[in-house]
Scaffold this active site. Structure first.
Site, PDB file in Angstrom:
ATOM      1  N   ARG A   1       0.827  -1.209   0.000  1.00  0.00           N
ATOM      2  CA  ARG A   1       0.000   0.000   0.000  1.00  0.00           C
ATOM      3  C   ARG A   1       0.860   1.256   0.000  1.00  0.00           C
ATOM      4  O   ARG A   1       0.508   2.261  -0.630  1.00  0.00           O
ATOM      5  CB  ARG A   1      -0.951  -0.003   1.199  1.00  0.00           C
ATOM      6  CG  ARG A   1      -1.900   1.187   1.187  1.00  0.00           C
ATOM      7  CD  ARG A   1      -2.951   1.102   2.268  1.00  0.00           C
ATOM      8  NE  ARG A   1      -3.984   0.134   1.908  1.00  0.00           N
ATOM      9  CZ  ARG A   1      -4.268  -0.943   2.621  1.00  0.00           C
ATOM     10  NH1 ARG A   1      -3.599  -1.200   3.722  1.00  0.00           N
ATOM     11  NH2 ARG A   1      -5.219  -1.769   2.253  1.00  0.00           N
ATOM     12  N   ALA A   2       1.992   1.228   0.686  1.00  0.00           N
ATOM     13  CA  ALA A   2       2.852   2.410   0.734  1.00  0.00           C
ATOM     14  C   ALA A   2       3.351   2.778  -0.658  1.00  0.00           C
ATOM     15  O   ALA A   2       3.393   3.970  -1.019  1.00  0.00           O
ATOM     16  CB  ALA A   2       4.033   2.160   1.672  1.00  0.00           C
TER      17      ALA A   2
END
Length: 693
Positions: free
Chosen positions: A275-276
């Site tokens: 997700r980052a």
């Protein structure tokens, strides 16, 4: 409706303004978490953002804000084939911390569903926030079951309401913005990761800037409409820039070089999951569009990392969020070297980071048509000097723990560092409580396994179907039932009673006297308490810290949800002096008495960390025994951590545990590889048989 404070009238807080604007440009960035102390304009900035968002086209008459260009086929108000379209301002919906589940997701009338077969659904806040902003002030204090619902909606882009086989689904895509004061506790890691960006805010220490903040706020309070009117041109210019950036966003190219930098940065900082990477890519793209460019540069990637990675670097609740900027620059440089040849000599800025790459205002546009963000000091109320503090004017860091814990009097020793924390076995309070939702002790809650039924008090929320049918069955003939359906009346409905887990108040009473001053022993003791603090964080408890040494006891930390604060106080705790055990117990008893008035439903668990010695004053041992019996008389669950060491042991901590009506754990057991098999549950510790023994 009151006039909101203008966004362009905010003074300072450059990173906060930038993060909010990037989400206005690209809602796919994923929202913002704003962390900071009290009174730093967190809520003011968020509420001002909604005025900058473009209008939203919606299906006329749809309560769920369906997009006319792509209406939701499952919308409860659908179908929308022949419905007209209209436009309305983007909404900012506030979720109160104490909201009910029905207020968040909506309410389904179970009585009408059973008796009439009608799906009567009243939309909740998630429906109101669809295609807008969902704002949660003090998001770290939100109840766990509401956090779970937010996580589900954020992950699926939809809200589901299920009531005994009757279900309603509607779209729920929103920009999640939360504000919090870290002193009041941290967020669950699952919700923390759902926020795309995070910013830390603090009040400026610059005199001129503080003066300007007060001047503008007083002017706004005296005449909100007039103050907003004086900033209307700046607001309009910024709104136009948001619209222009949104239009430019689809044409922004995220090249392979920028993608490699993003991936290398996330790998270098060992962030969990992917997700980052995705959030950084979307943020860098939004930064380029905001600057009026169609290509993503290295400074965009760097700024995106500073906004998207700090809150994803935490490995436990005692880690401070943040990013090592030297390590960030090194990761970006390594990625560039892998992708690009060495720059020719004479290149003035081979890194491409620029002077403002570390925060503050976004990168300036390259072309003459690039819109510019109005300066924080523009406008009719601006001071004569346009200079504003930059990213380097942040408050000076606090003193280190050894300095804070330095000896302050005779006989005291400097604080020692805690040993590494370890996993602990759950300690629970006996009986069944009715406190706030958590993960420690048994409690009657709105969520959990069904244990029985009762008549509903107020609106019916959790139907017990079998009990309802059983109550209605004997009256079917009298009610004239003729078909296969069951005739159900209001009096037949039964609410399900459920059992789950609650959070408790874990109050630590720590002996900091001279008998505890041996460094190796105190380090192990602090490590054990730190482990229990970590367990309290995971189980959503409140914690408090009472220490005693010298001639008296003090409340080092009043009951709070912030285990970070408790860990910091513990780390800087010095030792020395006599052992006023009775004073420590009496102080803890007073803390519980006051807390009981504030929150009677939250049950306490007292953890006394001592070797059991009592010195100083008249009859110190007898006084300590009388103080301990106050806890037993009140039925307070307790554990004594025995810190006595050496070959000769007096067993005083065990005697204290007997007076408290609790149980005892030795320091040797605490220092073992795992405490999991050694500490017993507090179940039954206050039973008559145990007290008699």
């Amino acid at each position: 409706m009151s006039t909101p404070y203008p966004f362009t009238a905010l003074v300072g807080q450059d990173d906060l303004r930038l993060a909010l604007l990037l989400n206005a440009v690209s809602p796919a960035v994923g929202g913002v978490l704003v962390r900071g102390e009290k009174g730093t304009a967190k809520s003011t900035a968020v509420r001002a953002l909604s005025a900058l968002l473009p209008e939203v086209p919606v299906v006329a008459g749809c309560r769920f804000s369906c997009d006319p260009a792509a209406a939701d086929p499952n919308c409860p108000d659908g179908p929308h084939e022949s419905a007209g379209a209209t436009a309305r301002p983007a909404r900012m919906v506030e979720l109160p911390v104490g909201a009910s589940e029905d207020r968040l997701v909506g309410a389904l009338d179970i009585e009408r569903a059973l008796a009439e077969g009608v799906k009567a659904f009243e939309p909740g806040l998630l429906a109101d926030a669809h295609r807008g902003i969902l704002y949660v002030d003090e998001v770290n204090l939100l109840h766990d079951h509401l956090v779970d619902l937010l996580l589900d909606a954020a992950a699926m882009g939809a809200s589901y309401v299920e009531r005994e086989g009757v279900s309603v689904r509607h779209a729920a895509r929103f920009l999640l913005v939360g504000t919090m004061n870290p002193e009041e506790g941290e967020l669950r890691p699952q919700l923390l990761d759902r926020f795309g960006l995070t910013v830390e805010v603090a009040a400026s220490r610059e005199t001129d800037q503080r003066v300007e903040v007060v001047r503008r706020r007083l002017a706004y309070d005296d005449d909100p409409e007039g103050f907003a009117g004086r900033w209307s041109e700046d607001e309009s210019a910024l709104r136009d820039r948001v619209v222009a950036a949104r239009a430019l966003l689809p044409r922004v190219v995220l090249g392979d070089g920028a993608l490699r930098q993003i991936a290398a940065t996330c790998a270098a900082f060992e962030v969990d999951g992917m997700r980052a990477d995705i959030v950084m890519a979307r943020t860098a793209t939004a930064l380029a569009a905001w600057a009026g460019r169609t290509d993503v540069l290295s400074e965009d990637v760097r700024q995106a990392a500073l906004l998207a990675l700090p809150h994803r670097r935490r490995r436990n609740p005692f880690d401070a969020p943040g990013l090592d900027e030297d390590k960030l620059d090194e990761a970006l440089e390594d990625a560039r070297e892998d992708e690009e040849p060495e720059p020719p000599e004479g290149d003035d800025d081979p890194d491409g980071d620029g002077p403002d790459g570390g925060g503050g205002q976004p990168p300036a546009g390259d072309g003459p048509d690039s819109p510019e963000l109005p300066s924080q000091n523009q406008g009719p109320d601006a001071p004569e000097s346009p200079d504003a503090p930059g990213a380097d004017d942040s408050p000076a860091p606090q003193e280190s723990a050894p300095t804070a814990g330095a000896p302050s009097g005779p006989g005291e020793q400097q604080a020692v560092r805690a040993a590494e924390p370890f996993r602990t076995k759950m300690l629970s309070v006996p009986g069944i409580g009715e406190g706030a939702a958590g993960r420690r002790s048994r409690a009657r809650t709105e969520h959990g396994r069904t244990t029985g039924s009762r008549r509903p008090r107020g609106a019916l929320t959790k139907l017990h179907l079998a009990a309802t049918v059983q109550a209605a069955a004997p009256h079917q003939k009298a009610r004239g039932r003729s078909g296969a359906g069951l005739v159900v009346r209001r009096d037949d409905l039964r609410q399900a009673t459920r059992e789950g887990r609650e959070g408790n108040l874990v109050l630590f009473v720590v002996d900091a006297s001279g008998s505890m001053a041996a460094r190796q022993r105190m380090s192990a003791v602090k490590g054990a308490v730190l482990s229990l603090l970590l367990d309290a964080y995971q189980r959503r408890d409140k914690v408090g810290l009472v220490t005693f040494r010298g001639a008296d006891a003090e409340v080092a930390l009043p009951p709070t949800s912030s285990v970070d604060a408790a860990a910091a106080r513990l780390e800087s705790l010095p030792t020395g002096g006599r052992t006023p055990l009775s004073a420590g117990l009496l102080k803890a008893h007073d803390v519980l008495r006051v807390e009981r008035l504030r929150d009677a439903a939250r049950r306490p668990l007292v953890v006394v960390v001592t070797d059991g010695r009592a010195t100083g004053g008249v009859e110190p041992v007898a006084r300590a025994g009388r103080a301990a019996r106050l806890f037993a008389a009140d039925g307070v669950a307790s554990v004594v951590v025995d810190c006595e060491s050496g070959y000769v042991r007096l067993g005083l901590a065990g005697q204290l545990a007997g007076e408290l009506g609790g149980t005892v754990v030795t320091l040797d057991e605490l220092r073992a590889d795992s405490i999991a098999g050694l500490v017993k549950d507090v179940q039954g510790m206050n039973s008559p048989s145990r007290r008699a023994a």
